[in-house]
Design an enzyme around this catalytic site. Sequence first.
Site, PDB file in Angstrom:
ATOM      1  N   LEU A  33       0.820  -1.221   0.000  1.00 58.99           N
ATOM      2  CA  LEU A  33       0.000   0.000   0.000  1.00 58.99           C
ATOM      3  C   LEU A  33       0.852   1.269   0.000  1.00 58.99           C
ATOM      4  O   LEU A  33       1.901   1.322   0.628  1.00 58.99           O
ATOM      5  CB  LEU A  33      -0.923   0.002   1.226  1.00 58.99           C
ATOM      6  N   HIS A  37      -3.353   4.177  -2.722  1.00 58.68           N
ATOM      7  CA  HIS A  37      -4.365   3.292  -2.121  1.00 58.68           C
ATOM      8  C   HIS A  37      -5.051   4.000  -0.943  1.00 58.68           C
ATOM      9  O   HIS A  37      -6.267   3.919  -0.779  1.00 58.68           O
ATOM     10  CB  HIS A  37      -3.710   2.023  -1.570  1.00 58.68           C
ATOM     11  N   GLU A 148      -8.107   6.215 -10.861  1.00 62.64           N
ATOM     12  CA  GLU A 148      -7.997   6.576 -12.284  1.00 62.64           C
ATOM     13  C   GLU A 148      -6.614   6.257 -12.825  1.00 62.64           C
ATOM     14  O   GLU A 148      -6.404   6.263 -14.029  1.00 62.64           O
ATOM     15  CB  GLU A 148      -8.292   8.078 -12.473  1.00 62.64           C
ATOM     16  N   ARG A 187       4.619  -1.198  -8.074  1.00 64.48           N
ATOM     17  CA  ARG A 187       5.736  -1.669  -8.898  1.00 64.48           C
ATOM     18  C   ARG A 187       6.927  -0.701  -8.877  1.00 64.48           C
ATOM     19  O   ARG A 187       8.034  -1.089  -9.224  1.00 64.48           O
ATOM     20  CB  ARG A 187       5.286  -1.884 -10.340  1.00 64.48           C
TER      21      ARG A 187
END
Length: 279
Positions: A33, A37, A148, A187
Site C-alpha cells: 500500500l 491506495h 484513475e 511496482r
Amino acid sequence: MKIIRCKSDLRQLTDAWTRAGEIIGVVPTMGALHAGHLSLVTTAKAQCNRVIVTLFVNPRQFTNPEDLANYPRTEDSDAVKLAPFNVDVLYIPDPSEMYPAGFATSISVSGVSAGLCGGARPGHFDGVTTVVAKLLLQTAGDAAFFGEKDFQQLQVVKRLALDLDLKTKIIGCPTIREDDGLAMSSRNLRLGEAARKLAPQVYVELSQTAAAIEQGASVPQELARASAALSAAGFGPIDYLELRSAANLAPLTHPDQPARLFVAAWLDGVRLIDNVAVG
Ligand code: AMP
C-alpha cells in the site's frame, strides 16, 4: 481493524451491517500500500459507514509468472499503514479461498477491455473482472473505490457492475503522484536508483503531449514525437501511447470529445502505466 481471511467470517459481519442499514464501502487492492491506495480509503471512509480493504494478489490477472512471483508482498506493513484510518476489516483471502478446487468461471467484458492493457496483456482483464466480481459479492459492497491511475480497469469494472446488475456503485478517484510527478504504484519499488530518477519522464511527456494536442497539434505526430522521446530517454519497449475517448475508450485521432492519453512503457524491467485527461 479486524483481519479476516475466510469469506464465511466476512459474510457474518456484512450480513449484520446490511441488516442495520449500513453502507459498506470496499477498496480492492493487491497490497504494498502507498498513498494512492490510502486516498481511496479516505474517500471510502468519508462516504460509507463501514469500510473493507481487500488485499489479494490475484494470480489470474498476471500474464507473466515472473511478474507474479516478484510482486511485492508486505502484509504486515500494509496493516500498520491502514491502522490510522479506522477501517473495519482488512480482508486477506487465500488463493484457495478465492479459487477452490473445481473453480471454472471466468467473466469477460468486451469493448472497453480491447487494446491498451487488454491488448498488451491478453487475459489480464478477464482475471481482473472475475476477481472483482467475487470481491464485490463477498464483501456485499454498496460502493467500491478504484483509482484513475488504472483508467481502463475503472471503465471495465464500471461496465461489469452495470452489465451484471451488481448493487455496487463504482467510484473513480484521482491519481496520486509522487512530488516529481511519477504516478504512485506498488511496482515503483522495483525500480533501481537510476531508473527511479528517470521514471517521472513518463508524466512529463504525457503532460506535454496532452497540452500540445489541446493546442491543436496533430495527434499522430505528437504521439510519434513523445514515443521517440521516451525511447531516446531509455524507456523500452513502449507497449502503447494512445489517445482514446474518456467515455468509451474508442481510439481518437482528433480530440473532439473528452479524451485521455494513455501510456505503458517499460523501464528497468518494470512496466509503468499512466494516463492524463485531454480537453
Ligand atoms: P493495485 O493494488 O495496484 O491493484 O491497486 C488497487 C487500487 O488502487 C486500484 O483501484 C488502483 O487504480 C488504485 N491505485 C493504484 N495506484 C494509485 C494511484 N497512484 N493513485 C490513485 N489510485 C491508485
